[in-house]
Design an enzyme around this catalytic site. Structure first.
Site, mmCIF file in Angstrom:
data_model
loop_
_atom_site.group_PDB
_atom_site.id
_atom_site.type_symbol
_atom_site.label_atom_id
_atom_site.label_comp_id
_atom_site.label_asym_id
_atom_site.label_seq_id
_atom_site.Cartn_x
_atom_site.Cartn_y
_atom_site.Cartn_z
ATOM 1 N N HIS A 11 -15.034 34.862 -41.236
ATOM 2 C CA HIS A 11 -14.532 33.645 -41.890
ATOM 3 C C HIS A 11 -13.070 33.766 -42.302
ATOM 4 O O HIS A 11 -12.578 32.937 -43.057
ATOM 5 C CB HIS A 11 -15.370 33.318 -43.124
ATOM 6 C CG HIS A 11 -16.759 32.843 -42.816
ATOM 7 N ND1 HIS A 11 -17.783 33.704 -42.516
ATOM 8 C CD2 HIS A 11 -17.294 31.602 -42.749
ATOM 9 C CE1 HIS A 11 -18.902 33.009 -42.293
ATOM 10 N NE2 HIS A 11 -18.627 31.722 -42.420
ATOM 11 N N GLU A 47 -19.000 25.103 -29.662
ATOM 12 C CA GLU A 47 -17.544 24.988 -29.685
ATOM 13 C C GLU A 47 -16.966 24.810 -28.292
ATOM 14 O O GLU A 47 -16.003 24.049 -28.099
ATOM 15 C CB GLU A 47 -16.938 26.211 -30.370
ATOM 16 C CG GLU A 47 -17.283 26.334 -31.857
ATOM 17 C CD GLU A 47 -18.680 26.886 -32.117
ATOM 18 O OE1 GLU A 47 -19.345 27.323 -31.155
ATOM 19 O OE2 GLU A 47 -19.118 26.872 -33.287
#
Ligand SMILES: Cc1ncc(C[n+]2csc(CCOP(=O)(O)OP(=O)(O)O)c2C)c(N)n1
Lengths: 349, 393
Positions: free
Chosen positions: A128, A59
């Protein structure tokens, strides 16, 4: 046409890729798979690997390369697969993406969009379901926006891509599948505006992203009890649309901020402070915050207890110092001005 | 892995072109392998743990499809890596698994129901890490790797003989956290073995799109540690290679990266759609390299197991699956107040107030607002304002 939020976002990316050859889309699994939420579905097939492609799982590198691309004329739209998986990129976002224009005396702006599916309510296991908006909104230089439905999803993503500055584009993942009529390529309100979704004269609910539908539900429930709730969808978390929010709260005299994130040090604290500063003499009660508890996001079987629902919102409304003591479930007739009748306490459920 | 001298630099040979293999596809021994084969008892233990592990894995997959688990990332086809790695650990060693590695935890002796706590959605981790010497299953990719380095650093300080095995996927090696951990490990000469299960896919992305390195094991050289490739469907070879790397680590020769070549036969999780990114027939050759069939063939051919022994292993797998089914059927909801119990060592006042709010909500009573019951408080000697009761004025 009727589109889900995910489809509307896909539409926006497709139209942007078509209209502007400088737009590129990349991230983890955004290529042939079409992203884990299918927001990039079909884009590699239509525009080729050059324009929409899979990145290695890195990322920080994804945002870092996007910064480099934007330094040299491209308009990258990158995806962080889930909220919590954007954290490895935090340094690139905070130290470079947000600051480049400032550091270069305005010579170098970075038109990068970082798309982040965020929030809970989908039964996701740990990492999540984070609501990471406050981290981003706290960072000067970032534009932080969040649509709460398909029409805004399309319009706001197009506007975000067109913006000359970096945008953190927060996508409420539990609304990905909710459908609505979308007039794409039509645009909704400007990217930096809050919008009144429901008018009401007794109290203003300030919500964004995943909590907008919940706030509207609460408004409907309160209406049945005689309380007229106005719902403002903030849309742009940074910059903040003081004008729309202030006008609403000055009119109603009461305000509750609603978000999924933990309340302590959350985005709602900023909203409450601003509203207090702008509306002090108009307020009948302190501005209240309704949010998740101050705990790490819970596991799937407990998340419903954490997320603010209609009842928690109605309880907050009931605490707004109604002179006649409104509680949810009260008789119709409801609050009127500063001396309302009773909204009634939550029905036992 | 063959070494002619004992100097640490001597370990820094490039990984072999061919992965190390001890047992070929038809169950024959491969001559001339650079690591000694495990003894017959160990081979039988490996087979047993794979048979039981696969039965557990199939059961968990079925429960996920029935909606009784929130999600399940399957180990199917990767049993040799997970079992071969876990069984090479000494009791005092630590395992650092990922979400993919439930079978390694079962092989290490963790209660299978506690293994599934995470994926069932009851809590973030169900077992006691200290007791089992297994870290929590790690979802943020590659972030477990540096924990292992730190843990073994502490062990050395305390004079403990502890090594650690880090499990990670091929995709995870692209993360910055992987690189930082490799560097720390080599620099500190940490007794850590990084076992990369190269199952060819990271969700939809093939390994060739992750790295331009000739192999993932080649990366090791750049950090100053050896990189080894092993046939990840050969449990004997995985065990032998991990065992040797752990032995090297223990005697102060530092960490190793092992790349185990295997294949993710199932979708990434039960909610993945592999038909979007790979052809079904791609997996066929891998099915023929099944780790259980291979080891079974060897052990049978050499008379180390017979039908009765194999039946007993299958039976044990069935018993475990039945136990998992039964115990999960009870499906008690987790206690709502557990939400507040473990955020801090003691519950601060503000959180106790929120716990009271939730109690009110669950009773259908209106939330009383900011004043509520006091928190349990810090131990008296540490107590400051945050644990005091709010005084009504
Ligand atoms: C930091 C971070 N980024 C993204 C993800 C989302 N994600 C979960 S699994 C996965 C693929 C991992 O592939 P690999 O490391 O090869 O392991 P495998 O799942 O194949 O065992 C991704 C991208 C994550 N968990 N953590």
């Amino acid at each position: 046409m009727e589109l889900s939020l995910a489809q509307a976002l896909n539409r926006a990316l497709r139209d942007a890729l078509r209209e502007d050859p400088d737009v590129v889309v990349y991230g983890e699994d955004v290529g042939p798979l079409g992203g884990v939420f299918r927001v990039t579905d079909g884009l590699t097939a239509e525009f080729g690997e050059e324009r929409c492609f899979d990145a290695p799982i890195a990322e920080s590198g994804i945002v870092g390369t996007a910064i480099g691309m934007a330094m040299n004329g491209l308009r990258p739209v990158v995806e962080m697969q889930f909220d919590a998986f954007g954290y490895p990129a935090f340094q690139q976002v905070v130290s470079h993406l947000a600051k480049m224009r400032n550091r270069t005396m305005g010579r170098l702006g970075l038109p990068v969009v970082v798309r982040v599916p965020y929030g809970g309510g989908i039964g996701g296991v740990e990492h999540h379901s984070d609501s990471s908006e406050a981290y981003y909104a706290h960072t000067p230089g970032l534009t932080v926006v969040t649509p709460a439905g398909p029409a805004d999803g399309y319009s706001m993503l197009r506007d975000a891509i067109a913006l000359p500055d970096p945008v953190i584009f927060l996508e409420p993942k539990r609304l990905y599948w909710s459908k609505a009529e979308v007039g794409a390529p039509a645009r909704t309100e400007a990217l930096d505006r809050a919008v009144v979704r429901r008018a009401g004269s007794d109290v203003t609910l300030l919500a964004y992203g995943p909590t907008v539908p919940t706030a509207l539900e609460a408004a409907e429930a309160a209406h049945a009890d005689g309380c007229a709730v106005e719902v403002v969808d903030l849309r742009s978390l940074a910059p903040f649309d003081d004008a729309t929010v202030t006008a609403s709260v000055r009119r109603t005299g009461r305000a509750v901020v609603v978000h999924e994130a933990s309340t302590f040090g959350g985005y709602g604290a900023e909203v409450a402070a601003r509203v207090t500063e702008q509306c002090f003499h108009y307020l009948e009660a302190p501005v209240l915050r309704v949010g998740g508890f101050d705990i790490p996001y819970p596991p799937p079987k407990l998340e419903h207890l954490h997320l603010p629902g209609v009842d928690r919102i109605l309880d907050a409304i009931a605490r707004l110092q109604w002179e006649s003591g409104w509680t949810p479930g009260a008789a119709p007739g409801g609050p009127a001005g500063a001396g309302p009748a009773l909204p009634a306490a939550r029905s036992t459920s | 892995m063959e070494r002619i001298d004992d100097r640490p630099e001597a370990r820094l040979a490039l990984p072999s072109a061919e992965p190390i293999r001890l047992v070929d596809r038809s169950g024959g021994r491969v001559p001339g392998a650079p690591v000694p084969a495990p003894d017959p008892q160990t081979l039988a233990r490996l087979l047993r743990a794979m048979v039981v592990g696969r039965r557990f894995d199939r059961q968990a997959g079925a429960l996920a499809r029935q909606g009784r688990l929130a999600v399940y990332p399957s180990s199917f086809g990767q049993e040799a890596c997970q079992v071969g790695g876990a069984l090479a650990l000494a009791p005092a060693d630590w395992l650092f698994p990922t979400y993919r590695d439930c079978v390694s935890l079962v092989a290490r002796g963790v209660d299978p129901v506690e293994v599934l706590t995470l994926l069932r959605g009851d809590w973030h981790s169900g077992y006691d890490p200290e007791r089992h010497r297994c870290a929590t299953q790690c979802t943020p990719l590659a972030t477990n790797a540096s924990h292992a380095v730190g843990l073994t650093y502490a062990a050395r300080r305390k004079g403990e003989d502890v090594a650690a095995l880090v499990l990670m996927g091929d995709g995870a090696t692209s993360e910055g956290d992987a690189h930082e951990a490799y560097n720390f490990a080599a620099l500190w000469n940490a007794p850590v073995v990084f076992l990369i299960q190269n199952n060819q896919w990271a969700i939809s992305v093939p390994v060739r799109k992750q790295s331009a390195a000739p192999t993932l094991a080649h990366k090791a050289i750049g950090y100053g540690m050896p990189g080894v490739r092993v046939d990840g469907n050969d449990a004997a070879a995985v065990h032998a290679v991990v065992d040797q790397a752990l032995a090297e680590a223990r005697c102060g020769h530092g960490p190793t990266i092992i790349e185990a070549m295997t294949y993710r036969l199932d979708p990434h999780t039960n909610s993945d759609a592999p038909q979007r990114y790979r052809d079904d027939d791609e997996s066929e050759p891998w099915r023929e390299r099944d780790p259980i069939d291979r080891l079974t063939a060897l052990l049978r051919a050499e008379g180390m197991v017979d039908d009765a022994a194999l039946a007993a292993m299958a039976e044990e797998g069935e018993r475990l699956a039945a136990q998992v089914r039964d115990r999960l059927a009870e499906d008690e909801a987790p206690d709502p107040e557990s939400l507040f119990a473990h955020v801090y060592a003691t519950v601060p006042h503000a959180l106790a107030r929120q716990r009271a709010t939730l109690r009110d909500e669950l009773r259908g009573e209106p939330d009383e607002g900011p004043l509520g019951e006091p928190g349990a408080g810090l131990p008296a000697e540490l107590r400051g304002g945050a644990h005091d009761e709010l005084k009504e004025v």
